[in-house]
Write an enzyme that holds these catalytic residues in place. Structure first.
Site, PDB file in Angstrom:
ATOM      1  CG  HIS A 217      -1.834   1.313   0.980  1.00  0.00           C
ATOM      2  ND1 HIS A 217      -2.759   1.539  -0.008  1.00  0.00           N
ATOM      3  CD2 HIS A 217      -1.715   2.478   1.639  1.00  0.00           C
ATOM      4  CE1 HIS A 217      -3.185   2.780   0.069  1.00  0.00           C
ATOM      5  NE2 HIS A 217      -2.576   3.365   1.058  1.00  0.00           N
ATOM      6  CE1 TYR A 221      -1.432   8.480  -0.890  1.00  0.00           C
ATOM      7  CE2 TYR A 221      -1.644   6.184  -0.261  1.00  0.00           C
ATOM      8  CZ  TYR A 221      -2.222   7.398  -0.556  1.00  0.00           C
ATOM      9  OH  TYR A 221      -3.564   7.537  -0.547  1.00  0.00           O
ATOM     10  CG  HIS A 368      -8.334   1.980  -8.167  1.00  0.00           C
ATOM     11  ND1 HIS A 368      -8.745   3.259  -7.861  1.00  0.00           N
ATOM     12  CD2 HIS A 368      -7.314   1.705  -7.317  1.00  0.00           C
ATOM     13  CE1 HIS A 368      -8.011   3.715  -6.851  1.00  0.00           C
ATOM     14  NE2 HIS A 368      -7.136   2.790  -6.512  1.00  0.00           N
ATOM     15  CG  PHE A 369      -3.796  -0.845 -10.460  1.00  0.00           C
ATOM     16  CD1 PHE A 369      -3.211  -1.082 -11.682  1.00  0.00           C
ATOM     17  CD2 PHE A 369      -4.250  -1.920  -9.713  1.00  0.00           C
ATOM     18  CE1 PHE A 369      -3.086  -2.366 -12.160  1.00  0.00           C
ATOM     19  CE2 PHE A 369      -4.127  -3.212 -10.189  1.00  0.00           C
ATOM     20  CZ  PHE A 369      -3.546  -3.435 -11.413  1.00  0.00           C
ATOM     21  CG  HIS A 370      -4.254   0.392 -15.904  1.00  0.00           C
ATOM     22  ND1 HIS A 370      -4.529  -0.827 -15.369  1.00  0.00           N
ATOM     23  CD2 HIS A 370      -3.151   0.211 -16.684  1.00  0.00           C
ATOM     24  CE1 HIS A 370      -3.642  -1.729 -15.794  1.00  0.00           C
ATOM     25  NE2 HIS A 370      -2.788  -1.119 -16.598  1.00  0.00           N
ATOM     26  NE  ARG A 433      -6.208  -7.682 -10.238  1.00  0.00           N
ATOM     27  CZ  ARG A 433      -5.363  -7.305  -9.245  1.00  0.00           C
ATOM     28  NH1 ARG A 433      -5.790  -7.270  -7.994  1.00  0.00           N
ATOM     29  NH2 ARG A 433      -4.141  -6.924  -9.503  1.00  0.00           N
ATOM     30  NE  ARG A 434      -2.755 -10.270 -10.494  1.00  0.00           N
ATOM     31  CZ  ARG A 434      -2.110 -10.302  -9.335  1.00  0.00           C
ATOM     32  NH1 ARG A 434      -2.497 -11.077  -8.380  1.00  0.00           N
ATOM     33  NH2 ARG A 434      -1.058  -9.542  -9.162  1.00  0.00           N
TER      34      ARG A 434
HETATM   35  C1  HEM Z   1       0.272   0.734 -22.941  1.00  0.00           C
HETATM   36  C2  HEM Z   1      -0.297   0.968 -21.776  1.00  0.00           C
HETATM   37  C3  HEM Z   1      -0.932  -0.112 -20.938  1.00  0.00           C
HETATM   38  C4  HEM Z   1      -1.751  -1.145 -21.328  1.00  0.00           C
HETATM   39  C5  HEM Z   1      -2.265  -1.440 -22.731  1.00  0.00           C
HETATM   40  C6  HEM Z   1      -2.055  -1.920 -20.145  1.00  0.00           C
HETATM   41  C7  HEM Z   1      -2.880  -3.032 -20.112  1.00  0.00           C
HETATM   42  C8  HEM Z   1      -3.101  -3.842 -19.015  1.00  0.00           C
HETATM   43  C9  HEM Z   1      -4.055  -4.924 -18.933  1.00  0.00           C
HETATM   44  C10 HEM Z   1      -5.006  -5.339 -20.056  1.00  0.00           C
HETATM   45  C11 HEM Z   1      -3.962  -5.482 -17.686  1.00  0.00           C
HETATM   46  C12 HEM Z   1      -4.839  -6.554 -17.081  1.00  0.00           C
HETATM   47  C13 HEM Z   1      -4.525  -7.947 -17.354  1.00  0.00           C
HETATM   48  C14 HEM Z   1      -5.363  -8.920 -16.536  1.00  0.00           C
HETATM   49  O1  HEM Z   1      -5.714  -8.672 -15.367  1.00  0.00           O
HETATM   50  O2  HEM Z   1      -5.678  -9.992 -17.093  1.00  0.00           O
HETATM   51  C15 HEM Z   1      -2.921  -4.771 -16.999  1.00  0.00           C
HETATM   52  C16 HEM Z   1      -2.482  -5.047 -15.719  1.00  0.00           C
HETATM   53  C17 HEM Z   1      -1.585  -4.255 -14.994  1.00  0.00           C
HETATM   54  N1  HEM Z   1      -1.026  -3.055 -15.419  1.00  0.00           N
HETATM   55 FE1  HEM Z   1      -1.207  -2.226 -17.240  1.00  0.00          FE
HETATM   56  N2  HEM Z   1      -1.422  -1.343 -19.071  1.00  0.00           N
HETATM   57  C18 HEM Z   1      -0.733  -0.243 -19.517  1.00  0.00           C
HETATM   58  C19 HEM Z   1       0.007   0.633 -18.754  1.00  0.00           C
HETATM   59  C20 HEM Z   1       0.318   0.451 -17.413  1.00  0.00           C
HETATM   60  C21 HEM Z   1       1.062   1.376 -16.608  1.00  0.00           C
HETATM   61  C22 HEM Z   1       1.618   2.711 -17.078  1.00  0.00           C
HETATM   62  C23 HEM Z   1       1.168   0.809 -15.382  1.00  0.00           C
HETATM   63  C24 HEM Z   1       1.858   1.325 -14.146  1.00  0.00           C
HETATM   64  C25 HEM Z   1       2.797   2.258 -14.121  1.00  0.00           C
HETATM   65  C26 HEM Z   1       0.506  -0.479 -15.421  1.00  0.00           C
HETATM   66  C27 HEM Z   1       0.440  -1.378 -14.370  1.00  0.00           C
HETATM   67  C28 HEM Z   1      -0.238  -2.570 -14.385  1.00  0.00           C
HETATM   68  C29 HEM Z   1      -0.264  -3.507 -13.279  1.00  0.00           C
HETATM   69  C30 HEM Z   1       0.448  -3.343 -11.945  1.00  0.00           C
HETATM   70  C31 HEM Z   1      -1.101  -4.574 -13.671  1.00  0.00           C
HETATM   71  C32 HEM Z   1      -1.495  -5.773 -12.836  1.00  0.00           C
HETATM   72  C33 HEM Z   1      -0.644  -6.958 -13.100  1.00  0.00           C
HETATM   73  C34 HEM Z   1      -1.161  -8.144 -12.322  1.00  0.00           C
HETATM   74  O3  HEM Z   1      -2.388  -8.286 -12.147  1.00  0.00           O
HETATM   75  O4  HEM Z   1      -0.309  -8.927 -11.877  1.00  0.00           O
HETATM   76  N3  HEM Z   1      -0.004  -0.656 -16.674  1.00  0.00           N
HETATM   77  N4  HEM Z   1      -2.421  -3.764 -17.818  1.00  0.00           N
HETATM   78 CU   LIG Z   2      -3.921   0.233  -0.599  1.00  0.00          CU
END
Ligand code: HEM
Ligand SMILES: [Cu+2]
Length: 543
Positions: A217, A221, A368-370, A433-434
């Protein structure tokens, strides 16, 4: 000016950050295309493998390297060039972190660590993966030492004076980081490494997850506060205003330290093994973070209004039009601030016990986190890089790059609103998710998600286009833009503000309160997890 030797240190961090966001973004796009069934991955690539790589490259590597690059430059700009000792420590940290990153990525690509970026037990990766994560953290300790040492030297050389605000903020962010990483270091060193090496057979799962979220968490921040550094100190100068109040800014940062650490249970609301009372306490502390957030919003909009009025804006909202909308140095961070409003509202939903049951583990959370880190933080970092990279490289941002930067920001905002909006809505309909395949053989409930997944793919494509433009512009600003001087904007505090109270720089007091709160929120539940733990778990590999 930032001394050339310090510029080099900053730039090394930025190069890694840019590579990480580019590769990570490509993986993100692939994920969105796979989920919407537009493509299937080649057999050599596994969905969860690239999801792990995406999470780590984006959330850990891009953010951490960008943040340290920005902090070194900010501290060198305001306290003078780094001492030899600080600079050496900074380089040692950079090398250790980079080795850690390379090893992490190699382990993921070798399919030895498909455990997602939260590396939840009982999924078990190759020991080298955990060792690599430990290296990244150890590297940041050298980096933190460099910055804190530089700040301490400045204070010794300027007794009784108020330190430069941005240096203070960097130190506050690092204090948060140092306290927060204690949790993950304990989990990795004492639980994951011995367990993955086979020295012990079983792992205490709930304890490992608790230690992860004790860190996970405040980690958010750690991403956000550097964006706030830009909002509080850089943006006012860009709009030719002043910092609304030096003491308010310092107090807000200190409150973020206090209120962001003892709240990790709000990620474990559906987890057994933690009693309701302790979850409730941490949820209450979670909501306390709204206080410094509103303080920040108030101070920033006060600065905007004062500056807009000074430029002749009249009436209730006339000042708004007078802000420099065509300047990417203002436009990008401002877009980040606006997105933070719905993002923060979603966070309040996530942290609320009952509402959490609806969205838990759905792709709402990813939406949310995006919005928070993927949009608010990332866009602010884009805004910083447009002037900081040329400043460090002795070049100028041309008008053309400025305009393209505005397009890049707009495309990113647009893509993120589509992708993250689709994630939020389909999450409410239960879309997990995931998860690679979400059609569940055409089940009625799952059939509602399809259209949103197409939305995610469309949004993801815009994001990737924006990213390509960004990387081109960064290469231009690093190597090809015309030589010259680009300003590193640092605002001054308004002369109307009151003197900053000395207590705000008394670290012993604040760190003491932080530890008291942490002991209060965690001691008994953690003792419980150790004394009454269920049988531990052996490791699982599902990939
Ligand atoms: C080109 C830009 C991006 C695209 C197309 C994208 C797309 C995605 C998608 C589709 C997922 C979900 C996959 C799933 O749950 O099955 C995901 C998960 C995630 N994304 Fe992105 N994202 C982008 C940029 C970013 C950025 C800038 C960050 C953070 C700085 C980020 C952090 C994360 C994280 C932490 C997860 C979770 C991974 C997990 O569940 O283990 N993403 N993203
Ligand atoms: Cu938190």
């Amino acid at each position: 000016m930032v001394h050339q030797l310090d510029s080099r240190l900053s730039m090394a961090h930025f190069y890694v950050a840019f590579a990480a966001i580019f590769v990570g973004g490509l993986f993100g796009l692939l994920q969105a295309l796979v989920r919407s069934e537009m493509i299937t991955l080649p057999p050599s690539m596994n969905y969860y493998q690239i999801l792990t790589a995406h999470g780590i490259l984006m959330a850990i590597v891009f953010t951490t390297f960008f943040i340290f690059g920005f902090m070194y430059a900010s501290v060198a700009r305001t306290t003078g060039s780094l001492s030899n000792m600080a600079r050496k420590s900074g380089w040692i940290g950079f090398i250790i972190m980079t080795v850690g990153v390379i090893l992490t990525v190699v382990m993921i690509l070798a399919n030895e660590a498909t455990v997602l970026y939260t590396f939840y037990a009982p999924l078990q990766a190759n020991p080298l993966f955990y060792i690599a994560l430990a290296l990244i953290i150890i590297g940041t300790y050298f980096a933190s030492f460099a910055i804190i040492k530089q700040y301490a030297d400045w204070r010794k050389a300027n007794p009784g004076q108020r330190s430069p605000l941005i240096a203070f903020m960097a130190v506050a962010t690092l204090v948060l980081w140092l306290i927060a990483t204690i949790g993950v270091v304990i989990a990795v060193v004492f639980q994951f490494i011995p367990w993955s090496l086979g020295w012990v057979d079983e792992i205490n799962v709930v304890l490992s997850r608790t230690l992860f979220w004790y860190f996970g968490h405040p980690l958010v921040y750690f991403w956000l506060l550097p964006a706030y550094m830009a909002w509080y100190v850089i943006v006012p100068k860009v709009i030719k205003g002043k910092i609304f109040s030096d003491s308010l800014a310092r107090l807000a940062f200190l409150l973020f330290i206090l209120f962001s650490i003892p709240v990790g249970f709000h990620h474990q609301l559906l987890e057994s093994g933690i009693s309701h009372g302790w979850k409730f306490l941490q949820v209450v502390l979670t909501f306390a973070v709204i206080v410094p957030s509103l303080m920040t919003a108030f101070a920033l909009f006060a600065t905007f209004e004062i500056s807009g009025r000074a430029r002749g804006g009249r009436g209730l909202f006339g000042w708004f039009k007078k802000l420099p909308w065509r300047d990417v140095r203002f436009f990008a961070p401002f877009a980040g601030m606006v997105i933070f409003i719905p993002a923060g509202a979603g966070g309040i939903i996530n942290a609320s016990n009952q509402m959490n049951q609806v969205i838990h583990n759905t792709i709402w959370v990813t939406g949310h986190f995006h919005l928070t880190v993927g949009a608010t933080v990332a866009i602010t970092f884009f805004g910083i890089s447009y002037w900081l990279i040329p400043h460090l490289k002795g070049r100028v941002m041309t008008e053309r790059v400025n305009d393209l930067g505005i397009y890049q920001t707009v495309i990113w905002v647009f893509g993120m609103l589509i992708m993250s909006g689709a994630m939020h809505f389909s999450g409410l309909l239960g879309n997990p998710r995931r998860t690679q395949v979400t059609s569940y053989n055409g089940h009625e409930v799952a059939s509602q998600w399809g259209a949103y997944e197409v939305g995610m793919a469309v949004g993801g494509s815009f994001l990737f286009i924006s990213l390509i433009l960004y990387i081109i512009l960064m290469i231009n600003l690093s190597f090809f833009a015309p030589k010259g001087n680009e300003e590193f904007p640092i605002a001054e505090a308004s002369e109307n503000a009151q003197e900053t109270p000395k207590i705000l720089e008394n670290w012993k007091v604040w760190i003491g309160i932080a530890f008291a709160l942490i002991l209060f929120a965690y001691t008994i539940p953690i003792m419980d997890m150790i004394q009454h733990s269920p049988p531990g778990s052996k490791g699982f590999k599902f990939w």
